[in-house]
Write an enzyme that holds these catalytic residues in place. Sequence first.
Site, short mmCIF file in Angstrom:
data_model
loop_
_atom_site.label_atom_id
_atom_site.label_comp_id
_atom_site.label_asym_id
_atom_site.label_seq_id
_atom_site.Cartn_x
_atom_site.Cartn_y
_atom_site.Cartn_z
N SER A 277 0.81 -1.23 0.00
CA SER A 277 0.00 0.00 0.00
C SER A 277 0.84 1.28 0.00
O SER A 277 0.52 2.21 -0.75
CB SER A 277 -0.97 -0.01 1.18
OG SER A 277 -1.93 -1.02 0.97
N THR B 142 -6.65 -2.94 7.80
CA THR B 142 -6.56 -4.31 7.32
C THR B 142 -6.60 -5.28 8.49
O THR B 142 -6.85 -4.88 9.64
CB THR B 142 -5.35 -4.48 6.37
OG1 THR B 142 -5.40 -5.79 5.81
CG2 THR B 142 -4.02 -4.27 7.07
N LYS C 290 -10.65 -4.82 10.74
CA LYS C 290 -11.71 -4.28 9.87
C LYS C 290 -13.07 -4.16 10.57
O LYS C 290 -13.89 -3.32 10.20
CB LYS C 290 -11.85 -5.13 8.60
CG LYS C 290 -10.69 -4.96 7.64
CD LYS C 290 -10.92 -5.71 6.34
CE LYS C 290 -9.72 -5.51 5.42
NZ LYS C 290 -9.95 -6.08 4.08
N ASN D 278 -12.49 -0.95 5.43
CA ASN D 278 -11.07 -0.99 5.03
C ASN D 278 -10.54 0.41 4.74
O ASN D 278 -9.36 0.56 4.41
CB ASN D 278 -10.83 -1.92 3.84
CG ASN D 278 -11.26 -1.31 2.54
OD1 ASN D 278 -12.32 -0.72 2.45
ND2 ASN D 278 -10.43 -1.43 1.52
N ASP E 180 -13.17 -2.69 -0.72
CA ASP E 180 -12.84 -4.03 -1.23
C ASP E 180 -13.89 -4.48 -2.24
O ASP E 180 -13.57 -5.16 -3.22
CB ASP E 180 -12.77 -5.04 -0.08
CG ASP E 180 -11.55 -4.82 0.80
OD1 ASP E 180 -10.52 -4.35 0.30
OD2 ASP E 180 -11.63 -5.12 2.01
N GLY F 271 -14.33 -20.66 -0.18
CA GLY F 271 -13.94 -19.96 1.05
C GLY F 271 -15.04 -19.06 1.55
O GLY F 271 -15.90 -18.60 0.77
N ALA G 201 -12.31 -12.12 3.49
CA ALA G 201 -12.27 -11.60 2.12
C ALA G 201 -13.50 -12.03 1.32
O ALA G 201 -13.93 -11.34 0.39
CB ALA G 201 -10.99 -12.09 1.44
N GLY H 250 -5.04 -11.63 -7.60
CA GLY H 250 -5.67 -10.65 -6.72
C GLY H 250 -5.11 -9.25 -6.83
O GLY H 250 -5.55 -8.34 -6.11
P1 ATR Z 1 -9.38 -13.95 4.91
O1 ATR Z 1 -9.75 -12.80 5.78
O2 ATR Z 1 -8.10 -13.73 4.13
O3 ATR Z 1 -10.49 -14.44 4.05
P2 ATR Z 1 -9.85 -16.00 6.86
O4 ATR Z 1 -10.99 -15.19 7.36
O5 ATR Z 1 -8.93 -16.63 7.84
O6 ATR Z 1 -8.94 -15.13 5.91
O7 ATR Z 1 -10.40 -17.10 5.85
C1 ATR Z 1 -9.59 -18.04 5.30
C2 ATR Z 1 -10.44 -18.94 4.38
O8 ATR Z 1 -9.57 -19.95 3.86
C3 ATR Z 1 -11.56 -19.67 5.10
O9 ATR Z 1 -12.63 -19.87 4.21
C4 ATR Z 1 -10.88 -20.99 5.46
O10 ATR Z 1 -11.78 -22.07 5.66
P3 ATR Z 1 -12.46 -22.32 7.11
O11 ATR Z 1 -13.59 -21.34 7.20
O12 ATR Z 1 -12.91 -23.73 7.05
O13 ATR Z 1 -11.38 -22.06 8.13
C5 ATR Z 1 -10.09 -21.23 4.21
N1 ATR Z 1 -8.97 -22.16 4.45
C6 ATR Z 1 -7.83 -21.88 5.10
N2 ATR Z 1 -7.02 -22.98 5.13
C7 ATR Z 1 -7.69 -23.96 4.47
C8 ATR Z 1 -7.41 -25.34 4.15
N3 ATR Z 1 -6.25 -25.91 4.52
N4 ATR Z 1 -8.34 -26.03 3.45
C9 ATR Z 1 -9.50 -25.45 3.07
N5 ATR Z 1 -9.83 -24.17 3.35
C10 ATR Z 1 -8.93 -23.43 4.03
#
Ligand code: ATR
Length: 287
Positions: free
Chosen positions: A25, A70, A74, A95, A110, A134, A138, A251
């Site tokens: 940033s 960040t 947030k 954000n 975002d 996911g 994000a 991204g």
């Molecule tokens: P961000 O803010 O960057 O989105 P986050 O809130 O920690 O980070 O979310 C991470 C995402 O990656 C979540 O959807 C997480 O799945 P869970 O909700 O089940 O935790 C997913 N994720 C992280 N590691 C993973 C893994 N090894 N396999 C599958 N999904 C994963």
Amino acid sequence: MTLPDIDAQTQIYGVMGWPIGHTASPAMHNAAYEALGMNARYLVFAVAPGLEAAAVRGMRALGVRGVNVTVPHKQAVIPHLDELRGEAAALQAVNVIAREGGRLVGHNTDVAGFHRSLEEAGMAPGGGEALMLGAGGAARAVVRALQLGGASAVYIANRTPHKAEALCAQFSCAACPVRAVQSGGPAFYDTARRVKIIVNTTSLGMKAGDALPIEPELIQPSHSVVDIVYNPWETPLLQAARRAGARTQNGFGMLVHQAGEALRIWTGSAPPLDAMRRAGEQFIRGA
Ligand code: ATR
């Protein structure tokens, strides 16, 4: 860099997060100030969890003009602001904080950032369906951006199903239903084949040796595949998608456009996106 010397008029902006050792940033925003001829600087504020209230109070007292917010702040900053505007209220995630006279207003760029990055690449879902992998922080902005981009439905697959269901409850609407789908089940395979765009919002792909967030055999040439990760520049998912003949985007577009929209809020100026993109890419790829 040829920014004006710091003096009593220099406007201070920055980003607050924790940990925040390595952020693109400052490179992007300082390049923008230079391109716009602004007497301003963009700094990094490492704000430990629990210190959000003090940080926002400090921002008021010191006359800081604007900050990006960040992970992990947030949501935590919200009670300390005077108002939430636009998508920040819908998402309950901020954000960008902007000073308006003596008031601090929370925004979320975002959503617009991801939306603009899809439009720029010609990948907005426009009437088609979307699959999002996911359901973390994000993912919330991505769902809203897919809805803004005209998706007819968004399907969410997440390792922890109840988080996907919570997003469905929050964002589903008549024009664009949002539904949870179990990874690996038959409905997931059907959905993956049908959708126009697949977006990875999981953290898988950031570390060497991570599993792919979706089986590569499911990716077709008709798909647009977007990964919100930009470091590494091309994740294993995007490599697999490129090999499958799909259109891909990392991204970085979202990163640049969320920064551009923040600058627009703070200054009212059109963001100098080329300068921001150059500086951001040099920082990330050169780093
Ligand atoms: P961000 O803010 O960057 O989105 P986050 O809130 O920690 O980070 O979310 C991470 C995402 O990656 C979540 O959807 C997480 O799945 P869970 O909700 O089940 O935790 C997913 N994720 C992280 N590691 C993973 C893994 N090894 N396999 C599958 N999904 C994963």
